[in-house]
Each structure stands twice: as C-alpha cells, then as structure tokens.
Write a protein that holds these residues in place. Structure first.
Motif, PDB file in Angstrom:
ATOM      1  N   GLY A   1       5.134   1.968   6.385  1.00  0.00           N
ATOM      2  CA  GLY A   1       4.189   1.491   7.297  1.00  0.00           C
ATOM      3  C   GLY A   1       2.703   1.810   6.812  1.00  0.00           C
ATOM      4  O   GLY A   1       1.899   2.004   7.829  1.00  0.00           O
ATOM      5  N   ALA A   2       2.396   1.876   5.621  1.00  0.00           N
ATOM      6  CA  ALA A   2       0.882   2.304   5.437  1.00  0.00           C
ATOM      7  C   ALA A   2       0.056   1.177   5.697  1.00  0.00           C
ATOM      8  O   ALA A   2      -1.283   1.448   5.849  1.00  0.00           O
ATOM      9  CB  ALA A   2       1.046   2.438   3.780  1.00  0.00           C
TER      10      ALA A   2
ATOM     11  N   ILE B   1      15.243  -3.058  -5.848  1.00  0.00           N
ATOM     12  CA  ILE B   1      14.524  -2.412  -5.022  1.00  0.00           C
ATOM     13  C   ILE B   1      13.480  -2.953  -4.396  1.00  0.00           C
ATOM     14  O   ILE B   1      12.790  -3.736  -5.146  1.00  0.00           O
ATOM     15  CB  ILE B   1      13.980  -1.392  -6.123  1.00  0.00           C
ATOM     16  CG1 ILE B   1      14.969  -0.385  -6.799  1.00  0.00           C
ATOM     17  CG2 ILE B   1      12.884  -0.190  -5.446  1.00  0.00           C
ATOM     18  CD1 ILE B   1      14.519   0.480  -7.908  1.00  0.00           C
ATOM     19  N   ILE B   2      13.204  -2.727  -2.957  1.00  0.00           N
ATOM     20  CA  ILE B   2      12.376  -3.649  -2.383  1.00  0.00           C
ATOM     21  C   ILE B   2      11.370  -2.509  -1.495  1.00  0.00           C
ATOM     22  O   ILE B   2      11.951  -1.735  -0.975  1.00  0.00           O
ATOM     23  CB  ILE B   2      12.911  -4.489  -1.461  1.00  0.00           C
ATOM     24  CG1 ILE B   2      13.794  -5.414  -2.105  1.00  0.00           C
ATOM     25  CG2 ILE B   2      11.895  -5.158  -0.471  1.00  0.00           C
ATOM     26  CD1 ILE B   2      15.134  -5.838  -1.312  1.00  0.00           C
ATOM     27  N   CYS B   3      10.341  -2.761  -1.825  1.00  0.00           N
ATOM     28  CA  CYS B   3       9.011  -1.937  -0.964  1.00  0.00           C
ATOM     29  C   CYS B   3       8.344  -2.685   0.163  1.00  0.00           C
ATOM     30  O   CYS B   3       7.750  -3.974  -0.371  1.00  0.00           O
ATOM     31  CB  CYS B   3       8.331  -1.041  -2.048  1.00  0.00           C
ATOM     32  SG  CYS B   3       9.442  -0.103  -3.112  1.00  0.00           S
TER      33      CYS B   3
ATOM     34  N   GLU C   1       3.938   7.334  -1.088  1.00  0.00           N
ATOM     35  CA  GLU C   1       2.936   8.526  -1.122  1.00  0.00           C
ATOM     36  C   GLU C   1       3.018   9.433  -0.103  1.00  0.00           C
ATOM     37  O   GLU C   1       2.976  10.438  -0.259  1.00  0.00           O
ATOM     38  CB  GLU C   1       1.426   7.872  -1.070  1.00  0.00           C
ATOM     39  CG  GLU C   1       1.219   7.574  -2.477  1.00  0.00           C
ATOM     40  CD  GLU C   1      -0.520   6.739  -2.621  1.00  0.00           C
ATOM     41  OE1 GLU C   1      -0.971   7.457  -3.181  1.00  0.00           O
ATOM     42  OE2 GLU C   1      -0.726   5.915  -1.670  1.00  0.00           O
ATOM     43  N   THR C   2       3.802   9.109   0.925  1.00  0.00           N
ATOM     44  CA  THR C   2       4.181   9.673   2.161  1.00  0.00           C
ATOM     45  C   THR C   2       5.709   9.358   2.393  1.00  0.00           C
ATOM     46  O   THR C   2       6.319   8.536   2.084  1.00  0.00           O
ATOM     47  CB  THR C   2       3.672   9.292   3.392  1.00  0.00           C
ATOM     48  OG1 THR C   2       3.885   7.908   3.740  1.00  0.00           O
ATOM     49  CG2 THR C   2       1.950   9.419   3.432  1.00  0.00           C
TER      50      THR C   2
ATOM     51  N   LYS D   1       0.940  -1.295   0.050  1.00  0.00           N
ATOM     52  CA  LYS D   1       0.049  -0.032  -0.086  1.00  0.00           C
ATOM     53  C   LYS D   1       0.881   1.387  -0.147  1.00  0.00           C
ATOM     54  O   LYS D   1       1.978   1.437   0.460  1.00  0.00           O
ATOM     55  CB  LYS D   1      -0.906  -0.044   1.114  1.00  0.00           C
ATOM     56  CG  LYS D   1      -1.836  -1.145   1.320  1.00  0.00           C
ATOM     57  CD  LYS D   1      -2.725  -0.988   2.612  1.00  0.00           C
ATOM     58  CE  LYS D   1      -3.700  -2.192   2.946  1.00  0.00           C
ATOM     59  NZ  LYS D   1      -2.916  -3.131   3.272  1.00  0.00           N
ATOM     60  N   GLY D   2       0.349   2.434  -0.599  1.00  0.00           N
ATOM     61  CA  GLY D   2       0.972   3.428  -0.406  1.00  0.00           C
ATOM     62  C   GLY D   2       2.183   3.844  -1.388  1.00  0.00           C
ATOM     63  O   GLY D   2       2.891   4.624  -1.004  1.00  0.00           O
ATOM     64  N   PHE D   3       2.297   2.948  -2.484  1.00  0.00           N
ATOM     65  CA  PHE D   3       3.590   3.075  -3.066  1.00  0.00           C
ATOM     66  C   PHE D   3       3.214   3.447  -4.436  1.00  0.00           C
ATOM     67  O   PHE D   3       1.833   2.758  -5.164  1.00  0.00           O
ATOM     68  CB  PHE D   3       4.489   1.712  -3.204  1.00  0.00           C
ATOM     69  CG  PHE D   3       5.544   1.939  -2.011  1.00  0.00           C
ATOM     70  CD1 PHE D   3       6.417   2.478  -1.872  1.00  0.00           C
ATOM     71  CD2 PHE D   3       5.000   1.144  -0.854  1.00  0.00           C
ATOM     72  CE1 PHE D   3       7.441   2.438  -0.690  1.00  0.00           C
ATOM     73  CE2 PHE D   3       5.759   0.973   0.101  1.00  0.00           C
ATOM     74  CZ  PHE D   3       6.873   1.591   0.212  1.00  0.00           C
ATOM     75  N   LEU D   4       3.818   4.225  -5.466  1.00  0.00           N
ATOM     76  CA  LEU D   4       3.566   4.340  -6.795  1.00  0.00           C
ATOM     77  C   LEU D   4       4.744   4.151  -7.428  1.00  0.00           C
ATOM     78  O   LEU D   4       5.720   4.416  -7.358  1.00  0.00           O
ATOM     79  CB  LEU D   4       3.137   5.814  -6.989  1.00  0.00           C
ATOM     80  CG  LEU D   4       1.540   6.331  -6.336  1.00  0.00           C
ATOM     81  CD1 LEU D   4       1.411   8.020  -6.305  1.00  0.00           C
ATOM     82  CD2 LEU D   4       0.508   5.724  -6.957  1.00  0.00           C
ATOM     83  N   VAL D   5       4.388   3.656  -8.805  1.00  0.00           N
ATOM     84  CA  VAL D   5       5.365   3.261  -9.752  1.00  0.00           C
ATOM     85  C   VAL D   5       5.312   3.630 -11.040  1.00  0.00           C
ATOM     86  O   VAL D   5       4.279   3.536 -11.506  1.00  0.00           O
ATOM     87  CB  VAL D   5       5.393   1.730  -9.715  1.00  0.00           C
ATOM     88  CG1 VAL D   5       6.614   1.189 -10.662  1.00  0.00           C
ATOM     89  CG2 VAL D   5       5.645   1.287  -8.211  1.00  0.00           C
TER      90      VAL D   5
END
Lengths: 484, 484
Positions: A291-292, A246-248, A79-80, A52-56
């Motif tokens: 932490g989303a 790249i890890i999210c 996003e934050t 959640k809360g990531f944009l690609v």
C-alpha cells in the motif's frame, strides 16, 4: 523444477560417459552459467518500474555448484509490514518451504508480513524435521535482519521458498551467515530485481522478470506498480507447476481480498501451463501488497451500493500479469523449441474447456510431433477424445466430431490452417503448413461448435500454454548432458 | 498405435532433412522390414500349440508401403460359428472398426461369430460414413468367403480391426480382392499364426504371439489351447492402449461369461500398461471361443451347490495369458530400452493402488530418468504425491511419507535397493545401484505401509508395466527417422 536427488551422480556419471559421447552435447552446458540463447534475449527487460517501499537483495552462499556465477539466495521485503497471500503445490508430499510458509501465513492471517526468502539449488525435500527447522531458521534470521529486533517466535513474518535438488539438507550455516551480507546490499533498482530473478534460476536459460504500472478506477491519479519474478523450467504442471513466483505491488489490498485475487488469477495463469505433466513438491506463488503508493484499499466487498470496481479492475490486471509470468515459464520449458497455445471453445463450461485444453497440453505424442514440425491435428483429436472419458458432460452429446473444427494459427498472425472443418478434413496447402510449423509460436484452436451460437448457452473458452517435447528435454532429464 | 495423419509427409520430409542429418539415424530404418533387434529375438516363439478348429490367413494388399515385406491384411476364423467378446477403446472419437465391431457384437449377443478381419497401416479414422461402409464391407466379404453363402446383411459375423495412419481411406477394392486370396491360404500352423502376428505390426520391432495349453478342474482329461497375437507400440495407455489383441481358445465358454472374463482379465492386463499416456481411437481386444476341444461350457453361474471352479480357474489362466500379451506390448514400446514394473501395495483398495501405480507409470520425468539409468526414486515420490490430489482417500491419513518405502528390484532377482525406508533415505551402495540400472528389467516397489499389518485391512497390491522415454521415442514421434 525439482532437480533429481543426485547422491549417485558420480557413480552414474561414469556409466553415462558412453552416452555422452554418442549423443550430441547439450547446449546448456552448465546451467545458469551459459549465455542466454539468442532467441530468449528479447524476454529479458533492460529496465523496469518497481513498486515503492520494497527492497530486494541476493547473494551467493554456495548452495549451487562453485562454477556458477548467479546468486542462490534472495530476499524480497517490504520496508513496512504488509499484507500477503500465497498458493501452494497440491502435491501431498510437499517440501519444508510449503509446510512452513503455509503455517506462517495462516498464523498471521495474511497480515503483518515482511517478505520472502528463497534459495535455489536445494529443494529441502525428504529432510524431515531437520528440514522444517532449517526452513524456519531461514525465515527468522531474515526477519531479524529486516526488523533489527527479536522476532515473533510463534509466527515469523517472512515466507520461505526452495527449489533445486531434493533429498539433501540445506547448508543452513552458510545461509544464516549470508543473510546479513545480503541485507546490506538490498535496494529497489532494476539491477536488484534482475539479479534476484537470476537467483531463482536452476535449469532456466534466462531470468524471468516483469514489471508494470497501472491505475485503478476510483483513484485515477495514483500510479501503482507491480513487479514479479518467476522461474521454470521442469516438473511443470497445474496445481502447481514447479515454479516459484514472487509478486509485489504498492497498491493497498485487504488480506482476504488478496488471497481471493491470487487464487483467481492463478487458476487462469499458472494453473494453465504444463511442460511435462509433473506437479512438483515445491511449487509456490506469493504476493505482497504494502500500500506504499496510497489510495483506498482494494476489497471485493460492496461498499454501500457501489460495485467493487477497483477489485474487478485489479483482478483483470493481476490475471494478465500472472499469465505473462506463467508464459515465460513455458517459454523456457526444459529443451523447448516451440511455444504452444491451446485454445478450446464451446464446451459446456469454462472448466470443461480447460479440462480439454489441459489434456491436449500434456499429450506426449502431440508435443513430440510439434517438435518434429508435424501439424499433428490427429493427435489433438485423440487427446480430445481421450479427455472426454469419465467426464460428466461427455454423454450430453454436446461434443461431437461433426461439430468440431481444429485450426493451427501461426504466431506471426498469418492465416489459420483449418485442418478439421466440422469433422471433415480441410484443404490446407502443404507448403504453407510447413512454413507455419517453422514458427516458434503456434496456437491450436479447437472449436467444438465451430462458432455456432446456441441460444442461452455461453460458449466458454479456455486457454492453456505448453511447449514441445524434444531431444534436449530427454538430454536434460535423462542426464545426457554435461552438467557438473 | 495410431500413426499420425501424413498428408503433409512429403512437404515435411523436406523440412526434416536438416534434422535427420544432425541426429543419429534411427535403428528402425524401415518399420516392419528391419531385422528384429537382437535383444527382442527371445520373445518370438519358434513353435506353438494352437486351438483346434481355427484357421488363420494373411496377405499383402498394398496398404503398407511397397518396400515392406510383411502382410497388411489378416483373417482369423473359427471353422464353426462360435462365441465372441471384445473390449473397445474408451476414446470418444473411435475409428470405424470400433463402431462397426461393437455394433455387430451387440446384435449377435456374442453368439454366432465367425472371426476377425484386421488390417495394419490404415486406421480408418476421420473417414465418416465412407469409413463405416468400408469397414462393414470388409466384414461381409470375409464372412462370404468363410461361409460360402450370402451373409446376414443385418448382423455380420466377422469383427473388424484397424491400426495405422489416421485420416486416410482404406484401399477397399484391394482389400476385397485380397480376401479371397487370403482365404485360400488359411491354416492352423505356427507359421500361419506367426505371419498373422507380423501382419498386425506397424512400428513394432517384433511380432507378438503367445500360445499355451491348459486343463480345467472339472475335466482334467481334456487339454485345451489358447493362442493370441497382439501389437504395440505407441499411443499406449489404459482404456485401452492402441493395441490390437486377438485371442482364440478351443474351450467352450458361454457368451455372457466370455464377456465378463475378458473384461476382468483386461482390467488386470491391457489396462495396466502405459507407453506414452495416450489412449488411441482404435484399441480393441477380442476373444473367440469355439468349444472345439469339447467339455462342459465354462460359466460363472453356480450350478446347484457347485462353485464355478472352471470359471475361477480360467479367469486366472486368461488374466495371466493376457498379462503376458500386454507385457510384450510394453516390451516393444516405441524407442524403449527398459521394461519397468511398478508395484504398489498398501493403499486402501486395489483400485487405489492401481491409480498410484498408473500415475507413476506415466510420469514423463521418471521415465526419462530411468532411460538415463538414474534411480530416480525422488521422481517416484513426486508422482505418488501428485496422484493423491483430489482422491477421496488421500485425506484419510492412510498414506503418509513416514510410512512409505521405495525399492528398486533388479530384473535378475538380485537384492533390492531400498532408497526410501519409511520416509527416510536408505543406505544404498552407489556402485551396486549403477549395476542395477544397467539391467533391462527393473521393478519399482512402492510399499505404502512397509509391510505393516493393519488388522482387518487387506493390503491391496497393484502392478502396472511401462517403459522408459528415450531419444528414440522422440525420433519416432517427432518424425526424425528415415521412415519412407
């Protein structure tokens, strides 16, 4: 990988005509544009679960040759503002991306990060101060788009990654113009992530992407997600391989813990792979945690008398996840036809076992023999014997030929072939051995104490992954292909 | 080199039919039997000057495949008991020859030696106690023939060398019967020496032999001779390469001095070469000095106030002689098309310069690029940057990109191409670069201080020699050739 400086490519291309005609044509006719090989298709997921809360986003700004269709510039952002950590190549002549990202991360102490901008097809090495300025500008332009406001000039919040040809400057104006276009198209779908994975590719034959969900012991009701993209495929060796990763994750993790986790997981994953023994100038693996998904932050500190169970659990999750990413890199090693697991057990420590496994994984003779479908257990022993030179523990008599066994284990889970049994040649059916060597996946088990239990001494086991050294590898790195 | 264990060769040969048909056929159709390649003929002398008091013999006892014509068993002996020294592989799983010869040499303290018996095509590794017994018997049978009397059971006077396939037992009865036949035909002609050099060959494409005369400062009227034979051509890397080397001189040299001289010269010759980065189980270089030409013994001890000028002079002679032998090994590296000299200057010490040169000489990507006639100076820098990891002197700031220059120097003595000039890309004419890369001999000069003189600090220089990594190398070591 770091593509070679190609200032002389045209003059040399003429010289190479002769060779191109006399050698078989590479199957990777145009990198990044050829269809994914049939045996690699199974490694590309058709869907995924993304944090959640990531944009690609990704776009094509003309860094790569015009004939190729995939993106060459990607941006992955939270996003934050979020926490981040990274590990960098230990090569002493690093690319601008390494210098710049290390600096940004240090200034922010792993906090207040927004994302990672990465380009393929240009490594931005040997470009001096101009290269550093270009990398910094990439970061600031990306941050400006994301924040919609003036950036912190002192410590930008976007890390930078490059991969590709060394010794040439980035087309920085194209990149700056491309970033806003890229920003408009950002999203969090499987297609967004897959396209970004394609955007990291250079000599890779397939995009590398993994996603997964998990829970933590202290908050079993929250489903967290983790996703990663990575690339190969040459100049791959520990500390680090030339690889980008790249890890999210949407789990909450404190900055110091995140760096500690990434380092530990890297040592058991990316630092256990070797394609060609060369450590690139551009290697970098970074993780972002926003932490989303909620819940209590993961920390390695004891809280009261409670053991950090979430920390221990997530360390295991991250290590397995990053191992799977690293294995994809080996799976796509330049020209590779085999995926080889080297498992060493019974050396005095984990580090000693890994030292031996790593030495075997870079033996050129062993790797070439495996390509030739030769169960070269003799080469395994030579590399083992060589790896003990100048080690502190070789004189302790803990490792001896008469205690050593070497088996080849087929990837299909079939019976192991024990070529060496406590220093003596084992009985192996040649027809069965030939069958095993036909398989794509082969594990070499080097057991230094053949299962013997020594009281009070733990039998440490280490695993490294490598691939074979093939005609195709020579085609690619000798320039005997039809790359344009 | 150590040929791979071939218990499965027949079953595997069937598997490889497909590949043989799809790949170009190796030019080394039958090792040891094919004509010497045209470009290697210049390395084979047609006459020589051989040391007094030595006898050389060779014969064929059926260790090698029946189709090959050269000898597979050789004996080199002094007519009188002489002094000897040897250096051995540091691989921790050595062949029987290493164990046995090291033991004999130690027992005799370098005195009272008669010669060296060597076989090709069988490495006598992984053969346990039986292998040790076979090697010992070879030595004793040779000594019996030479001495015409019962041998010293405790400390035989003949050293043993093996090279070839590992994991199989020597045909010891054939060898024992062959030794007396061999003994009858011994002599000291050029043909005797050349035939012995052929007898050491396995995957070598040409026999390697050098002879030379020299004088010493303290006895200018005496002409001494030195002769040596050696072999390649795979599993070649320092400490030691799989190579065998036998050197004989009629100069008088005390045993302790002889060992000291051999060790010093090895460190600047055989330990400066790399073909594939693998250190074999069988490597050994030995020297015999019988003093048959007369004169005062060479010793490193000061005699009175006289400096050991003969020692210093001979150390130089031996180092150059052994460097020329070692270069022949690289010149015949498996599948090699290029002879590459790596010269590094300006690191804090000779050892530091050598560490860097050695790292570059084993970079698979660099070596493959050179095969492709690509002046891959970027790869040189990557290997340099990688070589500094975990060194004690990397943090001293003594090595920095902005002080580093990289040039390619053509083998014909033409002008150097300075690709990197104190950290900046140099101006090089692409057409001229293409011409240089066509040459067989190429020197890479890595100047870490670009000629800058630092007061009180000697600019140490080290040289390593290597070859390119080629399709032919993969053919040979992947078994994609028509070897029978």
């Amino acid at each position: 990988m770091l593509l070679r400086p190609c200032a002389f490519s045209k003059a040399l291309a003429r010289q190479k005509q002769f060779h191109i005609q006399t050698r078989s044509v590479s199957k990777f006719d145009i990198y990044g544009n050829s269809p994914v090989p049939a045996n690699k298709k199974r490694f590309i997921p058709t869907s995924g679960t993304y944090p959640k809360g990531f944009l690609v986003g990704s776009t094509n700004v003309g860094i790569k040759p015009a004939s190729k269709s995939q993106p060459d510039l990607i941006l992955i952002a939270s996003e934050t503002y979020c926490h981040g950590a990274a590990v960098f190549t230990r090569n002493e002549f690093p690319a601008a991306s390494i210098t710049v990202s290390r600096d940004f991360l240090k200034r922010r102490e792993g906090r207040g990060l927004r994302g990672i901008i990465a380009n393929s097809w240009c490594a931005n090495t040997l470009t001096g101060d101009v290269g550093i300025a270009d990398a910094t500008r990439m970061s600031k332009e990306a941050e400006k788009c994301l924040a919609g406001e003036a950036v912190d000039e002192e410590s930008p919040s976007v890390m930078v990654m490059h991969t590709g040809t060394g010794g040439v400057r980035l087309p920085i104006e194209n990149i700056v113009h491309g970033i806003s276009k890229l920003h408009e198209g950002m999203g969090n779908s499987h297609d967004h992530w897959l396209e970004a994975a394609r955007g990291l590719c250079t000599t890779d034959t397939f995009p590398k992407i993994i996603s997964r969900t998990f829970t933590l012991p202290s908050s079993p009701d929250i489903t967290y997600s983790i996703a990663g993209i990575t690339k190969g495929a040459g100049m791959i060796h520990p500390n680090m391989a030339t690889t980008l990763g790249i890890i999210c994750t949407d789990a909450p993790i404190s900055p110091v813990t995140l760096q500690k986790l990434l380092r530990a997981a890297t040592n058991r994953s990316y630092n256990c792979i070797s394609v060609d023994g060369d450590t690139s100038t551009n290697d970098m693996v970074a993780i972002l945690a926003n932490g989303a998904a909620g819940g209590k932050p993961i920390s390695f500190h004891y809280s009261g008398r409670q053991k950090p169970i979430d920390y221990v659990s997530f360390r295991q999750i991250l290590t397995e996840f990053m191992s799977d990413m690293a294995k994809l890199v080996v799976r796509d090693g330049e020209g590779a036809t085999k995926f080889i697991t080297i498992r060493v057990r019974g050396a005095p420590t984990y580090e000693a076992s890994k030292h031996i496994a790593s030495a075997i994984s870079r033996s050129v003779l062993f790797k070439t023999a495996i390509y030739g479908k030769d169960p070269n257990w003799g080469g395994v022993l030579v590399a083992l014997g060589q790896s003990l030179i100048d080690t502190r523990w070789d004189g302790m008599g803990m490792i001896a030929l008469e205690k050593t066994s070497v088996s080849f284990i087929p990837g299909d889970g079939g019976q192991a072939l024990k070529f060496l049994d406590k220093g003596k040649q084992g009985e192996v059916d040649p027809a069965r051995a030939a069958e095993v060597m036909e398989q794509e996946d082969i594990e070499i088990l080097v057991d230094l104490r053949d299962g013997e239990i020594v009281e009070g001494q733990e039998l440490k086991e280490a695993v490294c992954w490598t691939c074979d050294l093939t005609h195709e590898f020579v085609d690619i790195n000798g320039g005997f292909d039809t790359r344009t």
